[in-house]
Design a protein around this motif. Sequence first.
Motif, mmCIF file in Angstrom:
data_model
loop_
_atom_site.group_PDB
_atom_site.id
_atom_site.type_symbol
_atom_site.label_atom_id
_atom_site.label_comp_id
_atom_site.label_asym_id
_atom_site.label_seq_id
_atom_site.Cartn_x
_atom_site.Cartn_y
_atom_site.Cartn_z
ATOM 1 N N GLU A 159 0.961 -1.120 0.084
ATOM 2 C CA GLU A 159 -0.090 -0.010 -0.059
ATOM 3 C C GLU A 159 0.975 1.473 0.072
ATOM 4 N N LEU A 160 0.358 2.388 -0.678
ATOM 5 C CA LEU A 160 1.029 3.584 -0.819
ATOM 6 C C LEU A 160 0.432 4.542 0.186
ATOM 7 N N ALA A 161 0.936 5.519 0.557
ATOM 8 C CA ALA A 161 0.267 6.526 1.474
ATOM 9 C C ALA A 161 -0.647 7.375 0.960
ATOM 10 N N ALA A 162 -0.663 7.288 -0.571
ATOM 11 C CA ALA A 162 -1.669 8.132 -1.455
ATOM 12 C C ALA A 162 -1.368 7.800 -2.915
ATOM 13 N N ALA A 163 -2.267 7.706 -3.728
ATOM 14 C CA ALA A 163 -2.318 7.301 -5.192
ATOM 15 C C ALA A 163 -1.292 8.031 -5.900
ATOM 16 N N SER A 164 -0.353 7.231 -6.717
ATOM 17 C CA SER A 164 0.497 7.908 -7.589
ATOM 18 C C SER A 164 -0.310 8.805 -8.674
ATOM 19 N N PHE A 165 0.379 9.565 -9.296
ATOM 20 C CA PHE A 165 -0.245 10.563 -10.387
ATOM 21 C C PHE A 165 0.854 10.871 -11.485
ATOM 22 N N ILE A 166 0.248 11.337 -12.544
ATOM 23 C CA ILE A 166 1.074 11.755 -13.553
ATOM 24 C C ILE A 166 1.149 13.237 -13.787
ATOM 25 N N TRP A 167 2.202 13.975 -13.928
ATOM 26 C CA TRP A 167 2.036 15.337 -14.119
ATOM 27 C C TRP A 167 3.456 15.602 -15.124
ATOM 28 N N GLU A 168 3.192 16.332 -16.128
ATOM 29 C CA GLU A 168 3.936 16.667 -17.285
ATOM 30 C C GLU A 168 4.683 15.215 -17.666
ATOM 31 N N ASP A 169 3.855 14.255 -17.904
ATOM 32 C CA ASP A 169 4.139 12.969 -18.497
ATOM 33 C C ASP A 169 5.319 12.187 -17.477
ATOM 34 N N VAL A 170 5.141 12.658 -16.361
ATOM 35 C CA VAL A 170 6.105 11.955 -15.373
ATOM 36 C C VAL A 170 5.386 11.391 -14.214
ATOM 37 N N LEU A 171 5.688 10.046 -13.673
ATOM 38 C CA LEU A 171 4.872 9.345 -12.746
ATOM 39 C C LEU A 171 5.315 9.803 -11.100
ATOM 40 N N TYR A 172 4.530 10.402 -10.447
ATOM 41 C CA TYR A 172 4.923 10.832 -9.041
ATOM 42 C C TYR A 172 4.466 9.908 -8.217
ATOM 43 N N VAL A 173 5.263 9.374 -7.216
ATOM 44 C CA VAL A 173 4.825 8.533 -5.949
ATOM 45 C C VAL A 173 5.241 8.978 -4.864
ATOM 46 N N PRO A 174 4.382 8.533 -3.862
ATOM 47 C CA PRO A 174 4.725 9.091 -2.323
ATOM 48 C C PRO A 174 5.954 8.660 -2.050
ATOM 49 N N ALA A 175 7.013 9.574 -1.462
ATOM 50 C CA ALA A 175 8.473 9.371 -1.051
ATOM 51 C C ALA A 175 8.384 8.305 -0.078
ATOM 52 N N SER A 176 7.495 7.842 0.975
ATOM 53 C CA SER A 176 7.235 7.056 1.738
ATOM 54 C C SER A 176 7.475 5.518 1.265
ATOM 55 N N PHE A 177 6.974 5.709 0.060
ATOM 56 C CA PHE A 177 7.066 4.194 -0.419
ATOM 57 C C PHE A 177 8.704 3.508 -0.493
ATOM 58 N N LEU A 178 9.359 4.458 -0.714
ATOM 59 C CA LEU A 178 10.817 4.102 -0.815
ATOM 60 C C LEU A 178 11.432 3.443 0.325
ATOM 61 N N LYS A 179 10.979 3.589 1.556
ATOM 62 C CA LYS A 179 11.632 3.230 2.623
ATOM 63 C C LYS A 179 11.309 1.796 2.921
ATOM 64 N N GLY A 180 12.254 0.917 3.041
ATOM 65 C CA GLY A 180 11.910 -0.346 3.160
ATOM 66 C C GLY A 180 11.902 -1.051 2.170
ATOM 67 N N ASN A 181 11.085 -0.709 1.083
ATOM 68 C CA ASN A 181 10.808 -1.173 -0.096
ATOM 69 C C ASN A 181 12.056 -1.123 -1.019
ATOM 70 N N VAL A 182 12.599 -0.108 -1.198
ATOM 71 C CA VAL A 182 13.618 0.398 -2.062
ATOM 72 C C VAL A 182 15.102 0.681 -1.314
ATOM 73 N N VAL A 183 15.017 1.634 -0.437
ATOM 74 C CA VAL A 183 16.170 2.060 0.433
ATOM 75 C C VAL A 183 15.998 1.802 1.960
#
Length: 787
Positions: free
Chosen positions: A562-586
Amino acid sequence: MKRILLVWIASVLLYACLPVPAASAAEAKVKVYETGVTAYHYVNTYDEVVSDYFSAAFVEVDGSIKIPAFSLKRMGGILSHTSGAGGKVTITDHQKSMTYEMKIGSSKVTVLNKDKIKQSEFTLSKEVTVHLVGDYPCYPLDFFEKIGYKAEFDGKRTINVDLSLKKAEENKEDSKLVPFSVGSKYGYMNTAGKVVIEAEYDGALPYAEKLAAVKADGKWGYIDETGTMAILPQYDTISAFEEGIAVVGQYVDGELKMGYLQQSGKLLKAPDFNYALPFSEGYGAATYGKSFFYMNQDGIYVLYPDNDDAGPFSDGLAKIGRKNSYGYINKRGEEVISLQYEDAGDFNEGLAAVKQDGKWGYIDKNGETVIPYRYDHAGSFEDGLAVVRTGKLYGLIDKTGKTIVPSKFDMIGTGRHGYWPAQSANQWGYIDVKGNWVIGPEYEFAYGSASGLFYVQSGGRSYYVDSQGKEVVPRDANGNEYVRIWAAGKAIEVNGKLLELNHLPSVIEGVTYVPAQSVLESVGMEAEWDAESLTLTAKRPGLSIDLQADKAVAQVNGKEVELAAASFIWEDVLYVPASFLKGNVVALLDVTEYAPVDLTEMGMEQAWDDFAQWAESFENADLETQLEMAAQIEEHFNAVEAEYAAIFQSEPDNDAAYLEYAVLLGELAQMFEQEELWAESAAMAKKAGQINARTATYYHLYAADQRLVGAEKTEVYRKAAEADPYLLLNHALTNGTYYDAGIAFGEMKGMSSFAVYSLKLAAAYGTEEEQQEAKVLLDEKYGASME
């Protein structure tokens, strides 16, 4: 009669509880040395070996020599002995603050600390038994060995007891943990690179005596080897513990004062000294004003030499200096080597480097010259070798003065465990005792070795390498590279390196979002965007991630997260909540919000357009209309002022409101060219700064943009960067003052990466003049391209 009967019963019971010496003596072979001698040796407070002896009987039981309790009491007051009910006996070691409990007839020993808390147990070779007239408890000689001393029988009539404490090895044994950094945060890893204590501190020193100094929230404290805070952060400066005492500093009325701290967290001496040296051989040198004195480990001033320079005790002697002349004192304060040298170092391994007639040589503890005065500089001996300089080059000599490594290096640092950091052709590496490179010179700097690792600096970062020169990369519990991401407002730092992003992070309704693909690629993942399914897929060995636009879940190695909030697209770039990174990526993620003055967000562009129209209408209006317009705008200003006054009344700690009003006044000051409004604006900003110092810095940068140019503006920017480089960077990213930020960063040590980052933005988005000047600086000063 009844009283006599009770006494008789009590005597019988007491006798039944005690061992029966006569029976034991009858069964054992006991030899009494009636004319025995006990010789003992110990080190007094002046580091002098004291020897004495006394005549006293002792016994040999079944071939084992035993010393009676009354002899223990006569050994310089170091040991004391007491007997209790039920055959309990206790020996206290006053030198080590330890107590040993035993029972007659037993070989078991319980070890207690000074607080009478059990520490351990051990077993003697023979039981404690009672002998001689008076039935004294007698102890086998290996008791002394067990508690860290030494006792021997000469086979004739003398027991020799050595109660001198062995000098601890310097720094003792290396800790198995070493500090490491990821970006601006510090933690501890083992020598294999596995992170044991998370990187959550702002500073960290190596472990010493099982404690390590760490910095948090601007103050220093200590943690133990489990990472538990042992002494809360409260000091402005700090040192490693030596002999159970550390030097700590605190600012008092703007002046740094130093004191001594014990491992218990209790101050031996509160910060009051102008300067203090670490404890060495039981003493710490400190100063009030210009004269040094020495304090012992009880916090008592014991030596008051009237000297303007002093060093730590080493090999029983300490360097002192007076009127540019140096000599040495002993622990009685006696000047044993007269002040006759131009400069001097500390004794180590029996020798000290001293300077005469512009040249350095070495003397022994008697003041005799051992190695002639022929060097341009000389260091202390370590592991039998010393660094010396001849001309401009450095080499190594042994204690006879023989050249072991010729003077051919630009610099040689302090050696340890057979390795010396050395510099050649402006590059650092490590040499062995023969002067051969064991780790080649390819680093910007090389520190000393620790726990088999070597700490080096290169490419603007510091890290460890092994004896083969291979980097020891910090890794998490799963074996992945330990990575820290810092989302600092509109900037992102990955392990200390700024990411050059085309799309910046954003905060929406309290959630920090980051451009997913750029961030994932920065940590070594291969990322691919599918425009049809609006899905980003990123992979690296052991990790697979799928992120889809407008979804509040992600797939991590096939599992839904689960993410803290839904990801979205702005200017053709996908944005994701930064909190997702901890533990899953870094392993570590920090998010810091910055709120610099944003005139666009405040609607000031529209306000200026409205003001321009108002001013034009005002100028073209007749006097009566102008008076009406002035009254209307005054009424409007009064309403705004009342609105903010109500906010300040209900929310007195709302620094953001004070800043907003200060900026509004600043804008009005410019619109109406009223200096008085600038004064009101500054007063509001001062109130904001009293609540939050960072808010005042935001205002100072805003005011500098509006009112200053050139060196004055750069100075304001530089001060902001000194307080927090990311604050200035966020101001520049928000207001487009990239060039000004780049100039300020460029004037600061260690800020070249921030300068390059800012100047690249200036070269791309600044004014035409700023673009040209930024490109020149990037090329000529930093050798950086725009690619």
